[in-house]
Design a protein around this motif. Sequence first.
Motif: not given
Length: 244
Positions: A36-41, A52-57, A13-21, A4-11
């Motif tokens: 946000v969680s996302y797959p290892w690959h 970014e594409s969902r930043s408005d939402w 903070p987004v918590q990113l977690t890479q795991k088995r999803v 896991a780590k935190t990044v800034q996207i368009a100001g």
Amino acid sequence: MTSAKTVQIAGIPVQLTQKRVKNINLRVTREGRVVVSYPWHTSEAVVLAFIESRSDWIRATLSRTSLPSEKNSAGQNIISGCEVSVWGQPYALQIIPGSRRTAYISAHDLVITLPNRYLNDLTSETSQSAIRKTFDEFLAKEMRKILPEMTAAAEAKAGRSASLYRTRRMKSRWGSCNTKTGAITLNLELAEHNPEALKYVIAHELTHLYVRRHNKEFYALLTTFYPNWKEVRSGLKNARPSLR
Ligand SMILES: [Zn+2]
């Protein structure tokens, strides 16, 4: 295993977690954190582009979660701006006036239309139950779209067929199988999760047509019908119902 780590996207903070999803999952928590969680690959660049594409939402949802009135009702009430999931994807709920109760997806929103008589006080019991009913009817419709093909494939693999498939909201189970009648009941809530979850539950319940108990024989059969069951089951573990 997760990373896991935190990044800034368009100001933001987004918590990113890479795991088995299986997919990229984006949500805004009630406390206003973007998770946000996302797959290892999946590469981080792809994930960042997706966010970014969902930043408005995200911005729209964050601005709504910070309203004090929403904070008060966040406990139970379903109101505009709430996040709902359909087949594992997040949507922002929009409640708008309409001549009849209905629900549909429009871009990143799940739109529920309600006749005016419900709109004066959306937090009233009558309005809340109308919203829940409309959402459940929408989920049931989604299930009806996917079930014929999915159950046919599962039955072909399992070599047995259910006499009937029913869907309803259940508090403590994802599915159940009446081994006498061969009827399988599926929790409506499965339409909120990745379709793999539904596929797994169908395979699980079809396995009960051979073996009633969850014994070694049961899991050996299930593994031949749906090899990936352990992974999908652990993904469902955090959500409430359990399998019978
Ligand atoms: Zn079972």
